[in-house]
Design an enzyme around this catalytic site. Structure first.
Site, PDB file in Angstrom:
ATOM      1  N   HIS A 172       0.872  -1.172   0.000  1.00  0.00           N
ATOM      2  CA  HIS A 172       0.000   0.000   0.000  1.00  0.00           C
ATOM      3  C   HIS A 172       0.916   1.232   0.000  1.00  0.00           C
ATOM      4  CE1 HIS A 172      -2.721   2.973   1.862  1.00  0.00           C
ATOM      5  NE2 HIS A 172      -3.732   2.174   1.593  1.00  0.00           N
TER       6      HIS A 172
ATOM      7  N   ASP B  92       3.287  -4.442   8.336  1.00  0.00           N
ATOM      8  CA  ASP B  92       2.061  -3.670   8.117  1.00  0.00           C
ATOM      9  C   ASP B  92       0.905  -4.666   8.205  1.00  0.00           C
ATOM     10  OD1 ASP B  92      -0.194  -2.484   7.113  1.00  0.00           O
ATOM     11  OD2 ASP B  92       0.719  -1.758   5.264  1.00  0.00           O
TER      12      ASP B  92
ATOM     13  N   GLN C 216      -4.253  -5.185   7.017  1.00  0.00           N
ATOM     14  CA  GLN C 216      -5.225  -6.068   6.359  1.00  0.00           C
ATOM     15  C   GLN C 216      -5.335  -7.443   7.004  1.00  0.00           C
ATOM     16  OE1 GLN C 216      -7.351  -5.273   3.857  1.00  0.00           O
ATOM     17  NE2 GLN C 216      -6.622  -3.164   3.887  1.00  0.00           N
TER      18      GLN C 216
ATOM     19  N   LYS D 227     -10.041  -0.972  10.614  1.00  0.00           N
ATOM     20  CA  LYS D 227     -10.096  -2.233   9.852  1.00  0.00           C
ATOM     21  C   LYS D 227     -10.536  -3.369  10.773  1.00  0.00           C
ATOM     22  CE  LYS D 227      -7.365  -0.412   6.473  1.00  0.00           C
ATOM     23  NZ  LYS D 227      -7.938   0.274   5.329  1.00  0.00           N
TER      24      LYS D 227
ATOM     25  N   CYS E 267      -4.881   2.577  -3.590  1.00  0.00           N
ATOM     26  CA  CYS E 267      -3.678   3.111  -2.923  1.00  0.00           C
ATOM     27  C   CYS E 267      -2.484   2.190  -3.112  1.00  0.00           C
ATOM     28  CB  CYS E 267      -3.911   3.372  -1.439  1.00  0.00           C
ATOM     29  SG  CYS E 267      -5.139   4.630  -1.148  1.00  0.00           S
TER      30      CYS E 267
END
Lengths: 401, 121
Positions: free
Chosen positions: A114, A191, A194, A217, A355
């Site tokens: 991203h 990261d 997600q 999220k 993104c």
């Protein structure tokens, strides 16, 4: 399968909404909305400062979330820093780790990042005359471990990788990266934006040095996120944002820093949002992570069965290495047109580059349409998407007449 | 009988599949590009003037049916117009050229070509 639509006020207020954009923002259960309202209505005062009862209560409620997050990640309480989100966490890391980068060093990310896990490192590399390197993607949209061995070397200082792609749905093998990165003394940043809605992540097991995610999220509020860091690293690193709450002593000439985690939390934090995030974690634990994962698995299997009949999936077809986020394309139709026609039937998807502009270009695409499923989605929602796609093809391609 | 879709009318889809004035002019007097960052559409617009009016115009790039149809119509519309006239084309003009209902979410698509043209001084 789970039937949770009734818990989510956006879904009860919009009964015909087919919400397939949870990878952008998951909706929040009523319990989260109530907890935030309760803060504002009953004890909405600042934290860490007041000696009066209400401020003490607000501080207790705020800090309770830190305990819940620490438990969720199997981390120490002082290792949990609240941020405004994943983007904020990654930008902060790119600043506090700047001191560790010298000209000629390299920073490794993947082709599927991203923008939030690409640009901070790209700009850091430019500032420090360092090199930005990329782990490649295989034809099955997974990370190429052979290329990992080529790009990580003794000049690698940081390896910052996504745990799951927001475009492809790919779950990446984080453990492989931590072993390789640590063998050359590099720091590993994950990261987890997600992957976090799919279950607790044990930071001790994956042995990452830092991990970031966003509350929204995880069925929590916007405006709050988490930065986990190993205590030893956080202790030795210098803060880059200064102000109230993060200090121990200040004179006109100099300042010294507060203990962890406050050293990295300057200013008034997003108090209501942090409290809301704690409530989201409680809600998810009550539903049960095993039940959530089983529900998602059924949805993934059903999508993998149905979607290829009407569109081309851009992402792994293997249910084990993917999340319930599905990008797809339809030849000779533009994603914006697809999304617009789906919207007429209240099917909410995201279209475009998500993104991740370099990834979309790397794959030779102009964009994709993305359907991202959450705990409140059902197989009926998958059926609605499939019917919607047939309608798109009827309007734009004259198919299914 | 097939129902006529209010937005994706045959004229729009036809322009999408067979755009007018597509290409890049050599040695143009005007050469600008812009993108819709939200959906990734990109258009490059090149124009050659003769005697103060548009002699040749071309657009190049990729995008959705609405942005592509709009820029085809816009480039047809501006032929032989003076620079002065180009500066007076409005968003409303662009929407009436399209002749379809343009929702709030599609305004940026419909006006991407116009936005580039408005860089003309």
């Amino acid at each position: 399968m789970l039937e949770l639509k009734k818990d989510f006020p956006v879904l009860t207020s919009n009964p015909n909404l087919v919400y397939l954009d949870s990878a952008a923002s998951a909706l929040r259960p009523q319990a989260v909305v109530d907890a935030m309202n309760d803060y504002y209505a009953r004890y909405g005062v600042n934290v860490n400062r007041g000696i009066y009862d209400l401020s003490d209560y607000a501080t207790i409620m705020y800090e309770k979330t830190r305990e819940k997050v620490a438990e969720f990640l199997q981390a120490e309480i002082e290792e949990i820093i609240f941020t405004s989100g994943t983007t904020d966490g990654l930008n902060t890391l790119s600043r506090i780790l700047e001191q560790k980068i010298n000209p000629g060093d390299n920073i490794v990310v993947t082709r599927m990042e991203h923008h939030a896990n690409l640009i901070p490192w790209q700009q850091l590399a430019k500032r420090k005359q360092a090199e930005l390197r990329f782990i490649e993607i295989t034809s099955n949209y997974e990370l190429d471990l052979e290329s990992t061995k080529k790009v990580i070397d003794e000049r690698t200082k940081i390896v910052s990788v996504t745990a799951a792609s927001n475009v492809l749905g790919t779950i990446t093998p984080i453990n492989e990266f931590t072993v390789l990165a640590h063998s050359v003394g590099a720091l590993v940043i994950v990261d987890a934006a997600q992957l976090i809605p799919h279950g607790p992540i044990n930071v001790k097991d994956i042995d990452c040095d830092f991990l970031v995610f966003s509350g929204h999220k995880l069925y929590g509020p916007t405006g709050v996120g988490v930065l986990y860091g190993k205590k030893k690293l956080l202790e030795e690193l210098e803060p880059v944002a200064f102000g109230g709450d993060m200090i121990s002593r200040v004179s006109y000439e100099s300042a010294s820093w507060a203990e962890l985690p406050h050293k990295f939390e300057p200013g008034t934090p997003p108090i209501a949002e942090v409290i809301g995030l704690g409530t989201a974690l409680d809600y998810l634990r009550q539903i049960g992570w095993n039940n959530i994962q089983a529900h998602e698995q059924e949805l993934v299997n059903y999508v993998l069965e149905k979607l290829p009949e009407v569109a081309t999936i851009i992402g792994p077809a293997n249910q084990v290495t993917r999340t319930a986020t599905f990008s797809f394309i339809i030849p000779n139709t533009h994603p914006h047109d697809i999304g617009d026609i789906l919207n007429r039937d209240q099917i909410a998807v995201r279209v475009g580059h998500h993104c991740a502009m370099p990834l979309i270009q790397h794959l030779g695409l102009v964009g994709t349409t993305r359907a991202a499923f959450g705990i409140y989605n059902s197989t009926d929602d998958v059926d609605a998407l499939i019917e919607g796609i047939k309608k798109v093809k009827k309007i734009l391609l004259n198919e299914y007449l | 009988m097939t129902e006529v879709d209010p937005m994706y009318q045959e004229i729009i889809l036809d322009l999408y599949r067979h755009p007018h004035n597509q290409g890049i002019l050599e040695e143009p007097d005007f050469d600008q590009e812009d993108a819709n960052t939200s959906c990734g559409d990109i258009i490059r617009l090149t124009i050659k003037f003769e005697n103060g009016a548009v002699a040749h115009v071309a657009h190049h790039g990729y995008g959705c049916a609405i942005s592509q149809a709009a820029v085809s119509l816009l480039t047809d519309h501006i032929k032989e117009k003076t620079k002065e006239e180009l500066t007076h084309i409005t968003v409303d003009d662009m929407i009436s050229m399209l002749g379809i209902p343009v929702s709030h979410t599609r305004i940026k698509c419909a006006t991407l070509g116009l936005k580039i043209l408005q860089k003309i001084t």
